[in-house]
Write a protein that holds these residues in place. Structure first.
Motif, PDB file in Angstrom:
ATOM      1  N   PHE A  74       0.857  -1.189   0.000  1.00  0.00           N
ATOM      2  CA  PHE A  74       0.000   0.000   0.000  1.00  0.00           C
ATOM      3  C   PHE A  74       0.890   1.236   0.000  1.00  0.00           C
ATOM      4  O   PHE A  74       1.673   1.450   0.912  1.00  0.00           O
ATOM      5  CB  PHE A  74      -0.947  -0.040   1.204  1.00  0.00           C
ATOM      6  CG  PHE A  74      -1.927  -1.176   1.103  1.00  0.00           C
ATOM      7  CD1 PHE A  74      -3.202  -0.975   0.593  1.00  0.00           C
ATOM      8  CD2 PHE A  74      -1.553  -2.461   1.474  1.00  0.00           C
ATOM      9  CE1 PHE A  74      -4.099  -2.026   0.469  1.00  0.00           C
ATOM     10  CE2 PHE A  74      -2.444  -3.529   1.345  1.00  0.00           C
ATOM     11  CZ  PHE A  74      -3.717  -3.309   0.843  1.00  0.00           C
ATOM     12  N   SER A  75       0.768   2.033  -1.056  1.00  0.00           N
ATOM     13  CA  SER A  75       1.783   3.043  -1.354  1.00  0.00           C
ATOM     14  C   SER A  75       1.755   4.248  -0.430  1.00  0.00           C
ATOM     15  O   SER A  75       2.799   4.728  -0.012  1.00  0.00           O
ATOM     16  CB  SER A  75       1.635   3.503  -2.811  1.00  0.00           C
ATOM     17  OG  SER A  75       0.343   4.050  -3.043  1.00  0.00           O
ATOM     18  N   HIS A  76       0.561   4.756  -0.124  1.00  0.00           N
ATOM     19  CA  HIS A  76       0.512   6.001   0.648  1.00  0.00           C
ATOM     20  C   HIS A  76      -0.837   6.154   1.331  1.00  0.00           C
ATOM     21  O   HIS A  76      -1.804   5.465   0.992  1.00  0.00           O
ATOM     22  CB  HIS A  76       0.754   7.209  -0.268  1.00  0.00           C
ATOM     23  CG  HIS A  76      -0.419   7.536  -1.150  1.00  0.00           C
ATOM     24  ND1 HIS A  76      -1.261   8.609  -0.903  1.00  0.00           N
ATOM     25  CD2 HIS A  76      -0.913   6.950  -2.267  1.00  0.00           C
ATOM     26  CE1 HIS A  76      -2.205   8.650  -1.839  1.00  0.00           C
ATOM     27  NE2 HIS A  76      -2.013   7.658  -2.676  1.00  0.00           N
ATOM     28  N   ARG A  77      -0.875   7.065   2.295  1.00  0.00           N
ATOM     29  CA  ARG A  77      -2.125   7.392   2.974  1.00  0.00           C
ATOM     30  C   ARG A  77      -2.638   8.715   2.421  1.00  0.00           C
ATOM     31  O   ARG A  77      -1.993   9.751   2.527  1.00  0.00           O
ATOM     32  CB  ARG A  77      -1.926   7.510   4.484  1.00  0.00           C
ATOM     33  CG  ARG A  77      -3.204   7.860   5.253  1.00  0.00           C
ATOM     34  CD  ARG A  77      -2.923   7.919   6.753  1.00  0.00           C
ATOM     35  NE  ARG A  77      -4.133   8.191   7.513  1.00  0.00           N
ATOM     36  CZ  ARG A  77      -4.539   9.403   7.892  1.00  0.00           C
ATOM     37  NH1 ARG A  77      -3.807  10.464   7.559  1.00  0.00           N
ATOM     38  NH2 ARG A  77      -5.640   9.571   8.588  1.00  0.00           N
ATOM     39  N   SER A  78      -3.811   8.662   1.835  1.00  0.00           N
ATOM     40  CA  SER A  78      -4.447   9.856   1.277  1.00  0.00           C
ATOM     41  C   SER A  78      -4.978  10.753   2.394  1.00  0.00           C
ATOM     42  O   SER A  78      -5.161  10.313   3.534  1.00  0.00           O
ATOM     43  CB  SER A  78      -5.604   9.409   0.368  1.00  0.00           C
ATOM     44  OG  SER A  78      -6.469  10.479   0.062  1.00  0.00           O
ATOM     45  N   VAL A  79      -5.289  11.994   2.058  1.00  0.00           N
ATOM     46  CA  VAL A  79      -5.954  12.868   3.020  1.00  0.00           C
ATOM     47  C   VAL A  79      -7.443  12.568   3.121  1.00  0.00           C
ATOM     48  O   VAL A  79      -8.121  13.077   4.014  1.00  0.00           O
ATOM     49  CB  VAL A  79      -5.748  14.363   2.674  1.00  0.00           C
ATOM     50  CG1 VAL A  79      -4.281  14.735   2.746  1.00  0.00           C
ATOM     51  CG2 VAL A  79      -6.326  14.696   1.303  1.00  0.00           C
ATOM     52  N   GLU A  80      -7.966  11.734   2.216  1.00  0.00           N
ATOM     53  CA  GLU A  80      -9.372  11.331   2.321  1.00  0.00           C
ATOM     54  C   GLU A  80      -9.580  10.524   3.605  1.00  0.00           C
ATOM     55  O   GLU A  80      -8.879   9.532   3.834  1.00  0.00           O
ATOM     56  CB  GLU A  80      -9.784  10.496   1.107  1.00  0.00           C
ATOM     57  CG  GLU A  80     -10.133  11.308  -0.116  1.00  0.00           C
ATOM     58  CD  GLU A  80     -11.446  12.069   0.048  1.00  0.00           C
ATOM     59  OE1 GLU A  80     -12.450  11.461   0.440  1.00  0.00           O
ATOM     60  OE2 GLU A  80     -11.447  13.282  -0.227  1.00  0.00           O
TER      61      GLU A  80
ATOM     62  N   LEU B  53      -1.432  13.365  -0.348  1.00  0.00           N
ATOM     63  CA  LEU B  53      -1.916  13.256  -1.722  1.00  0.00           C
ATOM     64  C   LEU B  53      -3.423  13.004  -1.741  1.00  0.00           C
ATOM     65  O   LEU B  53      -3.966  12.404  -0.821  1.00  0.00           O
ATOM     66  CB  LEU B  53      -1.212  12.104  -2.447  1.00  0.00           C
ATOM     67  CG  LEU B  53       0.314  12.135  -2.495  1.00  0.00           C
ATOM     68  CD1 LEU B  53       0.848  10.868  -3.147  1.00  0.00           C
ATOM     69  CD2 LEU B  53       0.809  13.370  -3.233  1.00  0.00           C
ATOM     70  N   ARG B  54      -4.087  13.439  -2.820  1.00  0.00           N
ATOM     71  CA  ARG B  54      -5.506  13.112  -3.007  1.00  0.00           C
ATOM     72  C   ARG B  54      -5.880  13.176  -4.494  1.00  0.00           C
ATOM     73  O   ARG B  54      -6.997  13.487  -4.854  1.00  0.00           O
ATOM     74  CB  ARG B  54      -6.409  14.050  -2.192  1.00  0.00           C
ATOM     75  CG  ARG B  54      -6.246  15.539  -2.491  1.00  0.00           C
ATOM     76  CD  ARG B  54      -7.196  16.368  -1.627  1.00  0.00           C
ATOM     77  NE  ARG B  54      -7.049  17.794  -1.860  1.00  0.00           N
ATOM     78  CZ  ARG B  54      -7.704  18.474  -2.798  1.00  0.00           C
ATOM     79  NH1 ARG B  54      -8.537  17.847  -3.604  1.00  0.00           N
ATOM     80  NH2 ARG B  54      -7.521  19.777  -2.924  1.00  0.00           N
ATOM     81  N   LEU B  55      -4.910  12.824  -5.338  1.00  0.00           N
ATOM     82  CA  LEU B  55      -5.138  12.922  -6.776  1.00  0.00           C
ATOM     83  C   LEU B  55      -5.750  11.656  -7.360  1.00  0.00           C
ATOM     84  O   LEU B  55      -6.619  11.713  -8.223  1.00  0.00           O
ATOM     85  CB  LEU B  55      -3.820  13.239  -7.490  1.00  0.00           C
ATOM     86  CG  LEU B  55      -3.873  13.280  -9.023  1.00  0.00           C
ATOM     87  CD1 LEU B  55      -4.907  14.287  -9.502  1.00  0.00           C
ATOM     88  CD2 LEU B  55      -2.504  13.604  -9.584  1.00  0.00           C
ATOM     89  N   GLY B  56      -5.308  10.492  -6.876  1.00  0.00           N
ATOM     90  CA  GLY B  56      -5.750   9.255  -7.494  1.00  0.00           C
ATOM     91  C   GLY B  56      -4.991   8.979  -8.770  1.00  0.00           C
ATOM     92  O   GLY B  56      -3.810   9.324  -8.895  1.00  0.00           O
ATOM     93  N   GLU B  57      -5.643   8.301  -9.712  1.00  0.00           N
ATOM     94  CA  GLU B  57      -5.069   7.936 -11.021  1.00  0.00           C
ATOM     95  C   GLU B  57      -4.035   6.818 -10.946  1.00  0.00           C
ATOM     96  O   GLU B  57      -3.584   6.313 -11.957  1.00  0.00           O
ATOM     97  CB  GLU B  57      -4.389   9.131 -11.711  1.00  0.00           C
ATOM     98  CG  GLU B  57      -5.258  10.352 -11.932  1.00  0.00           C
ATOM     99  CD  GLU B  57      -4.475  11.496 -12.567  1.00  0.00           C
ATOM    100  OE1 GLU B  57      -3.255  11.325 -12.829  1.00  0.00           O
ATOM    101  OE2 GLU B  57      -5.070  12.562 -12.794  1.00  0.00           O
ATOM    102  N   GLY B  58      -3.598   6.446  -9.734  1.00  0.00           N
ATOM    103  CA  GLY B  58      -2.440   5.578  -9.565  1.00  0.00           C
ATOM    104  C   GLY B  58      -1.175   6.366  -9.291  1.00  0.00           C
ATOM    105  O   GLY B  58      -0.085   5.793  -9.174  1.00  0.00           O
ATOM    106  N   SER B  59      -1.310   7.693  -9.166  1.00  0.00           N
ATOM    107  CA  SER B  59      -0.132   8.560  -9.047  1.00  0.00           C
ATOM    108  C   SER B  59       0.671   8.290  -7.772  1.00  0.00           C
ATOM    109  O   SER B  59       1.903   8.279  -7.801  1.00  0.00           O
ATOM    110  CB  SER B  59      -0.548  10.031  -9.106  1.00  0.00           C
ATOM    111  OG  SER B  59      -1.498  10.336  -8.092  1.00  0.00           O
ATOM    112  N   GLY B  60      -0.007   8.076  -6.652  1.00  0.00           N
ATOM    113  CA  GLY B  60       0.711   7.814  -5.408  1.00  0.00           C
ATOM    114  C   GLY B  60       1.500   6.520  -5.463  1.00  0.00           C
ATOM    115  O   GLY B  60       2.611   6.426  -4.926  1.00  0.00           O
TER     116      GLY B  60
END
Length: 349
Positions: free
Chosen positions: A288-294, A314-321
């Motif tokens: 699991f790559s990162h924890r979003s601000v969501e 991060l909170r972009l999505g797309e697979g970017s994180g």
């Protein structure tokens, strides 16, 4: 559509390879544990790949795109038309995940699993449309059972393509206006959590927009109060989206094939939660790559009992994180494989 493939067993971790990797870590020229979670990451990858010295050479990115009927209820700061516009942006190389994939020489594809638009066939685009967007979960189920199975199959096929290409890691991305709403609903239902604290701003709602989003999602949950949380396929069909179902199918298939997965943000983690409930233990083949601000993201981690690698707001999505975290996997392997042992270096242990 047959769902028999969903019942196939997942590939178990190779504990012998993990133990060999642990022993190697203990012999490397460093104080024990001094590389922290990078050491555990190398050992985890060794168990996934079944070798003492794992390799992370090339990653595969599939971005699944679909529209949501629920978006018409105003749960996003952007109009539904943006989904199709962003597909063009992905294919033209202008989106964040496209930039990151190109920079890191990742295999990259966009999968139309349910966008409310027609696309001209072109390189990098897989047209596998189940329908032109889901129905609204505010008035009924988002998907029929057959549509849900079809979307899961789209994800399976993407994982099969990645596996056949011989890559070392699968990254799933998503695009779909309204999909943080769907993810929050799924996570709340599957974890038994209160919904309101899990609903975030998504693409950037202001306070008024966030309050409206919470009100709409509360209505959805009330509408489907009788939905059995112990039936992940029913929950997915009722509250999810085509791209979330495709992600769940991809993650499940990767677990069956033994192809490591790097999970991105809250929407992809909601899909991972579905896949884990379909095949308990599948999560051990995922990172699991990162924890979003969501806010729903941490609730999902708590339910899965996993820890993300990064926290970068991060909170972009797309697979970017996940693409941002990919070099950590490579560095963990390089350190594990290329550092000298005490014996090789002539250093006293």
């Amino acid at each position: 559509m047959s769902d028999k493939w969903i019942q196939q067993p997942i590939k178990l971790l190779d504990e012998q390879a993990a133990e060999s990797a642990r022993l190697r870590q203990a012999q490397l020229t460093k104080p024990a544990g001094s590389l922290g979670r990078l050491e555990k990451l190398a050992i985890a990858l060794a168990a996934m790949q079944g070798t003492e010295q794992p390799q992370m050479r090339k990653a595969w990115v599939s971005v699944f795109a679909a529209d949501h009927g629920l978006a018409q209820a105003g749960v996003s700061a952007f109009p539904a038309e943006v989904t199709a516009q962003m597909v063009h942006n992905f294919l033209n190389g202008g989106a964040a995940i496209a930039v990151l994939a190109k920079q890191q020489q990742m295999a990259f594809e966009v999968v139309d699993v349910g966008v409310n638009a027609e696309f001209t066939p072109q390189p990098g685009l897989v047209i596998a449309k189940v329908a032109k967007g889901t129905a609204s979960s505010l008035t009924g189920t988002a998907m029929t059972d057959s549509q849900c199975l079809a979307a899961l199959e789209v994800g399976k096929q993407a994982a099969d393509r990645a596996f056949q290409a011989g890559v070392d890691c699968f990254i799933g991305g998503e695009m779909g206006i309204g999909n943080t709403a769907a993810a929050s609903l799924l996570i709340a239902k599957l974890t038994g959590s209160d919904l309101a604290p899990l609903v975030g701003a998504g693409t950037g709602l202001d306070a008024i927009g966030l309050a409206h989003k919470r009100q709409v999602l509360a209505q959805v949950m009330a509408q489907h109060q009788a939905l059995d949380a112990r039936d992940p396929l029913a929950v997915l069909a009722c509250l999810g989206g085509f791209e979330i179902a495709a992600l769940a199918g991809a993650y499940l298939r990767c677990a069956q094939l033994g192809l490591p997965v790097l999970v991105d943000g809250v929407i992809t983690t909601a899909a991972a939660l579905v896949a884990e409930q379909l095949a308990p233990g599948a999560k051990h083949g995922w990172l699991f790559s990162h924890r979003s601000v969501e806010p729903a993201h941490q609730a999902c981690f708590d339910a899965l009992q996993v820890q993300p690698l990064l926290q970068l707001d991060l909170r972009l999505g797309e697979g970017s994180g996940a693409a941002i975290a990919w070099p950590l996997l490579q560095q963990a392997c390089w350190l594990h494989n290329q550092m000298a042992t005490f014996a090789e270096a002539g250093v006293a242990g």
